[in-house]
Design a protein around this motif. Structure first.
Motif, PDB file in Angstrom:
ATOM      1  N   HIS A 131       4.357   0.072  -0.540  1.00  0.00           N
ATOM      2  CA  HIS A 131       4.663  -0.423   0.441  1.00  0.00           C
ATOM      3  C   HIS A 131       3.613  -1.232   1.091  1.00  0.00           C
ATOM      4  O   HIS A 131       2.254  -1.157   0.573  1.00  0.00           O
ATOM      5  CB  HIS A 131       4.861   0.666   1.824  1.00  0.00           C
ATOM      6  N   ALA A 132       3.314  -1.936   2.293  1.00  0.00           N
ATOM      7  CA  ALA A 132       2.188  -2.452   2.738  1.00  0.00           C
ATOM      8  C   ALA A 132       0.847  -1.671   2.772  1.00  0.00           C
ATOM      9  O   ALA A 132      -0.097  -2.082   2.658  1.00  0.00           O
ATOM     10  CB  ALA A 132       2.597  -3.016   3.911  1.00  0.00           C
ATOM     11  N   ASP A 133       0.869  -0.479   3.362  1.00  0.00           N
ATOM     12  CA  ASP A 133      -0.198   0.335   3.672  1.00  0.00           C
ATOM     13  C   ASP A 133      -0.754   0.701   2.149  1.00  0.00           C
ATOM     14  O   ASP A 133      -1.948   0.577   1.816  1.00  0.00           O
ATOM     15  CB  ASP A 133       0.029   1.681   4.090  1.00  0.00           C
ATOM     16  N   ASP A 134       0.201   0.843   0.965  1.00  0.00           N
ATOM     17  CA  ASP A 134      -0.278   1.018  -0.348  1.00  0.00           C
ATOM     18  C   ASP A 134      -1.059  -0.242  -0.916  1.00  0.00           C
ATOM     19  O   ASP A 134      -1.793  -0.030  -1.515  1.00  0.00           O
ATOM     20  CB  ASP A 134       0.840   1.348  -1.180  1.00  0.00           C
ATOM     21  N   GLN A 135      -0.750  -1.357  -0.558  1.00  0.00           N
ATOM     22  CA  GLN A 135      -1.326  -2.591  -0.896  1.00  0.00           C
ATOM     23  C   GLN A 135      -2.797  -2.688  -0.373  1.00  0.00           C
ATOM     24  O   GLN A 135      -3.546  -2.940  -0.941  1.00  0.00           O
ATOM     25  CB  GLN A 135      -0.281  -3.918  -0.381  1.00  0.00           C
ATOM     26  N   LEU A 136      -2.856  -2.359   0.959  1.00  0.00           N
ATOM     27  CA  LEU A 136      -4.066  -2.516   1.452  1.00  0.00           C
ATOM     28  C   LEU A 136      -4.992  -1.315   0.937  1.00  0.00           C
ATOM     29  O   LEU A 136      -6.424  -1.611   0.527  1.00  0.00           O
ATOM     30  CB  LEU A 136      -4.070  -1.936   2.868  1.00  0.00           C
ATOM     31  N   LEU A 212      -8.529   3.928  11.389  1.00  0.00           N
ATOM     32  CA  LEU A 212      -9.639   2.999  11.853  1.00  0.00           C
ATOM     33  C   LEU A 212      -9.227   1.676  11.882  1.00  0.00           C
ATOM     34  O   LEU A 212      -9.151   0.810  12.855  1.00  0.00           O
ATOM     35  CB  LEU A 212     -10.816   3.138  11.448  1.00  0.00           C
ATOM     36  N   LEU A 213      -8.590   1.095  10.846  1.00  0.00           N
ATOM     37  CA  LEU A 213      -8.388  -0.290  10.591  1.00  0.00           C
ATOM     38  C   LEU A 213      -7.006  -0.607  11.417  1.00  0.00           C
ATOM     39  O   LEU A 213      -7.129  -1.521  11.939  1.00  0.00           O
ATOM     40  CB  LEU A 213      -7.960  -0.529   8.983  1.00  0.00           C
ATOM     41  N   LYS A 214      -6.123   0.090  11.577  1.00  0.00           N
ATOM     42  CA  LYS A 214      -4.960   0.028  12.176  1.00  0.00           C
ATOM     43  C   LYS A 214      -5.356   0.171  13.747  1.00  0.00           C
ATOM     44  O   LYS A 214      -4.391  -0.468  14.725  1.00  0.00           O
ATOM     45  CB  LYS A 214      -3.848   1.005  11.986  1.00  0.00           C
ATOM     46  N   VAL A 220      -2.741  -4.728  10.320  1.00  0.00           N
ATOM     47  CA  VAL A 220      -3.761  -4.849   9.110  1.00  0.00           C
ATOM     48  C   VAL A 220      -3.241  -4.883   7.903  1.00  0.00           C
ATOM     49  O   VAL A 220      -3.551  -5.709   6.754  1.00  0.00           O
ATOM     50  CB  VAL A 220      -4.998  -4.011   9.281  1.00  0.00           C
ATOM     51  N   SER A 221      -1.971  -4.029   7.643  1.00  0.00           N
ATOM     52  CA  SER A 221      -1.415  -4.044   6.301  1.00  0.00           C
ATOM     53  C   SER A 221      -0.760  -4.959   5.732  1.00  0.00           C
ATOM     54  O   SER A 221      -1.061  -5.338   4.793  1.00  0.00           O
ATOM     55  CB  SER A 221      -0.715  -2.510   6.344  1.00  0.00           C
ATOM     56  N   GLN A 222       0.121  -5.677   6.990  1.00  0.00           N
ATOM     57  CA  GLN A 222       1.006  -6.932   6.803  1.00  0.00           C
ATOM     58  C   GLN A 222      -0.227  -7.941   6.285  1.00  0.00           C
ATOM     59  O   GLN A 222       0.120  -8.920   5.542  1.00  0.00           O
ATOM     60  CB  GLN A 222       1.986  -6.926   7.752  1.00  0.00           C
ATOM     61  N   ASN A 223      -1.406  -8.114   7.123  1.00  0.00           N
ATOM     62  CA  ASN A 223      -2.222  -8.805   6.867  1.00  0.00           C
ATOM     63  C   ASN A 223      -2.549  -8.989   5.492  1.00  0.00           C
ATOM     64  O   ASN A 223      -2.968 -10.205   4.910  1.00  0.00           O
ATOM     65  CB  ASN A 223      -3.379  -8.980   7.810  1.00  0.00           C
ATOM     66  N   PHE A 224      -3.036  -8.018   4.955  1.00  0.00           N
ATOM     67  CA  PHE A 224      -3.632  -7.679   3.717  1.00  0.00           C
ATOM     68  C   PHE A 224      -2.386  -8.150   2.465  1.00  0.00           C
ATOM     69  O   PHE A 224      -2.765  -8.694   1.448  1.00  0.00           O
ATOM     70  CB  PHE A 224      -4.226  -6.363   3.303  1.00  0.00           C
ATOM     71  N   VAL A 225      -1.126  -8.026   2.732  1.00  0.00           N
ATOM     72  CA  VAL A 225      -0.123  -8.238   1.807  1.00  0.00           C
ATOM     73  C   VAL A 225      -0.103  -9.685   1.785  1.00  0.00           C
ATOM     74  O   VAL A 225       0.050 -10.329   0.698  1.00  0.00           O
ATOM     75  CB  VAL A 225       1.241  -7.644   2.466  1.00  0.00           C
ATOM     76  N   GLU A 226       0.003 -10.467   2.888  1.00  0.00           N
ATOM     77  CA  GLU A 226      -0.087 -11.890   2.787  1.00  0.00           C
ATOM     78  C   GLU A 226      -1.425 -12.485   2.141  1.00  0.00           C
ATOM     79  O   GLU A 226      -1.148 -13.498   1.467  1.00  0.00           O
ATOM     80  CB  GLU A 226      -0.158 -12.449   4.257  1.00  0.00           C
TER      81      GLU A 226
END
Length: 465
Positions: A131-136, A212-214, A220-226
Motif C-alpha cells: 500500500h501507499a505507506d509501504d511505498q513510502l 512524524l511525517l504524517k 505524505v504517503s499518497q504524495n510519495f506514490v505520485e
C-alpha cells in the motif's frame, strides 16, 4: 476525502491492472492488508470481470503462530468461497543447511511458489497487498541504503512476473484507510507479531518516522506514490533512450562487444550510467552477478579518455580494455592466450586483429584513410614488415631512453594482465626491430609527424564503430 472504493478503482483503471477474464491470484499472509485486498477484489469481481484465488505461505518461522495464520487463511477463504493454495516451507531448516539472508530466502521461496501456482492455475495476475505507506517506506529504505539511483524509484504498480504480471492494486491507499475498510466490512485478520519487532530497520521507520511525517502532512504517503510514478516514467524514458544510443555505437564481433569511447562520452552523463548498466546486462544475469556502483563508475570513468591503454577486470573473468579510443568487453580465459603466427604487412590491409588492421607503404603517394593513425619511419626500400605475437627477449627502443627496454618489463609496468602478455601483438621489421606495440607504445623509430629521411608509413586503422 475520496473513499477507499474510489481510490482503488481509479488506481486500477489508471494503470490497467485488471483485464476482463483475468484469474487473479492474491498473495495472502492472513494480515489486514492482504485480507482487505482479497475481500475488495472478490466483492468487485463481477464489475472487473475477473475470478479470484488466494495463495498463502507458512515460512515456519514463528512456530504455532505461523501455522495458525495458515489455518486462518484457509478457513476464511473457504467461508468466502475462494480457492486457496497454501504450503509450509521450512525456512529455518533451509537456512541451517544453506545459510544466507533470512529475508531474501523467504522472498525467493515465496515467489517461487507463487510462480508455481500461477502456472498450475493459469492465473494471469499475482496481486500483492503493498500500500501507499509501504511505498513510502520502500523509498526511505532505498535512500538510507544509498540505492535510490541504482534501480526503480520505489515499487511499480505492475511488472512482468511468471506467466503474467505482478500487480499492486492497493498502492492508492494507506494503512489507515485499509483499517477503516476492514472495520466497515467486518474483515477479520491476524496480526504478525514480528511486525512489532524493532530489530528490523523497516519496522523502526514504520514506528518512529512515518508518524512524524504524517503529523506534517496527512497525505505524505499518497504524495510519495505520485512522486514514484513520475520518477519511474522518467527513468523508463531515459533507459529506453540509453538503449537506443547504445545500439548506435556498439559493434559486437567474434564474441566481443566493441565501441568507441569518444562516441560514448558524447552522450549526456545522465545516459552514460544507464548505458554502462545495459552493457553489463549483456554480459551478466543481474540476478546472479550483483552490479555495484563502484564497478559502474569505474567503467564509466575509463571511457572519459581516448589515450593510452586501460584494463578493468570484471566479474566472471571478463575484461574491459580500452586501447586508445576503442573499447573491448570480452571473456578472458585465465589460461595463456594462444600466440599468433606472423602475418606479413604490406600495402594491402591486414586482417583485423584486436580491433585494428594495418598496412605499410612507401611515403610517396599515400593518403590517410578515415579513423586511422599514421606512423612515419625510415627503413631500407626492400624491407618487409610483420605483425606477430611477442617473443621472449623482445626489446623496444623508446624515445628518451638510451637502451632498449625489455618488452616484458614494459608490459609489467603498463599492468597488462598476465594471460594477455604472451599473445600481445607487435609490429616489426624483417630484422626484428619493433616499430609499434599496438595499444601500448610506439618505438623511437616511428613518429606521428614526418621527419627528414622517413620513407615509409605504417597505417593503423580501428574498427569503425
Amino acid at each position: 476525502m475520496k473513499s477507499f472504493q474510489e481510490l482503488m478503482m481509479k488506481h486500477i483503471r489508471k494503470h490497467q491492472l485488471l483485464d476482463s477474464g483475468d484469474l487473479v491470484l492474491v498473495g495472502c499472509s492472513g494480515g489486514i492488508d492482504s485480507m482487505v485486498l482479497l475481500h475488495f477484489l472478490n466483492a468487485n469481481k463481477e464489475e472487473f470481470g475477473i475470478s479470484v484465488a488466494a495463495v498463502h505461505i507458512d515460512h515456519m518461522l514463528r512456530g504455532e503462530e505461523s501455522r495458525q495464520d495458515r489455518l486462518f487463511t484457509e478457513a476464511v477463504t473457504k467461508q468466502w468461497g475462494i480457492d486457496c493454495f497454501s504450503r509450509a516451507i521450512p525456512i529455518p531448516d533451509i537456512l541451517e543447511e544453506r545459510g544466507g539472508n533470512k529475508q531474501q530466502l523467504c522472498r525467493s521461496e515465496r515467489y517461487a511458489y507463487f510462480q508455481e501456482i500461477m502456472k498450475k492455475t493459469g492465473a494471469s495476475k499475482l496481486a500483492t497487498a503493498h500500500h501507499a505507506d509501504d511505498q513510502l517506506e520502500t523509498i526511505l529504505m532505498s535512500g538510507l541504503r544509498g540505492s535510490l539511483q541504482d534501480g526503480d524509484f520505489g515499487m511499480r504498480a505492475s511488472r512482468p512476473f511468471g506467466t503474467g504480471s505482478l500487480i499492486r492494486p492497493q498502492l492508492a491507499v494507506d494503512k489507515e484507510q485499509i483499517a477503516a475498510y476492514a472495520e466497515v466490512h467486518s474483515v477479520s485478520y491476524r496480526e504478525d507479531s514480528s511486525n512489532a519487532e524493532s530489530a528490523y530497520a523497516r519496522n523502526r521507520l514504520r514506528q518512529r518516522v512515518l508518524p512524524l511525517l504524517k503529523d506534517e502532512n496527512r497525505q505524505v504517503s499518497q504524495n510519495f506514490v505520485e512522486l514514484a510514478e513520475d520518477m519511474q516514467q522518467d527513468q523508463q524514458f531515459l533507459e529506453d533512450l540509453a538503449g537506443e544510443k547504445l545500439q548506435r555505437i556498439i559493434l559486437s564481433s567474434e564474441g566481443q562487444i566493441i565501441f568507441s569511447a569518444k562516441s560514448f562520452r558524447l552522450e549526456a552523463r545522465a545516459l552514460q550510467k544507464r548505458m554502462v548498466l545495459l552493457l553489463l546486462n549483456y554480459l551478466y544475469n543481474p540476478k546472479q552477478i550483483p552490479v555495484t556502483r563502484q564497478l559502474v563508475e569505474q567503467l564509466q570513468e575509463m571511457m572519459q579518455s581516448s589515450s593510452g591503454t586501460v584494463f578493468l577486470h570484471l566479474p566472471k573473468n571478463y575484461v574491459a580494455t580500452r586501447q586508445y579510443d576503442t573499447v573491448f568487453l570480452n571473456h578472458q580465459s585465465l589460461e595463456q592466450l594462444e600466440a599468433t603466427a606472423p602475418v606479413a604487412i604490406a600495402a594491402e590491409w591486414s586482417p583485423y586483429y584486436r580491433g585494428r588492421r594495418y598496412r605499410v607503404m612507401p611515403f610517396e603517394g599515400w593518403e590517410k584513410p578515415e579513423e586511422a593513425v599514421a606512423w612515419h619511419f625510415h627503413a631500407p626500400q626492400d624491407s618487409q614488415f610483420f605483425l606477430r605475437s611477442r617473443k621472449p627477449g623482445d626489446r623496444i627502443q623508446l624515445a628518451g631512453m638510451e637502451q632498449p627496454k625489455k618488452l616484458a618489463r614494459l608490459m609489467i609496468d603498463e599492468k597488462i594482465p598476465v594471460p594477455m602478455r604472451e599473445s600481445w601483438p607487435v609490429i616489426t621489421t624483417d630484422k626484428n626491430e619493433l616499430l609499434l606495440v599496438p595499444g601500448l607504445r610506439p618505438s623511437a623509430m616511428v613518429s606521428r609527424h614526418k621527419r627528414d629521411g622517413d620513407n615509409w608509413v605504417l597505417i593503423e586503422q580501428f574498427y569503425r564503430v
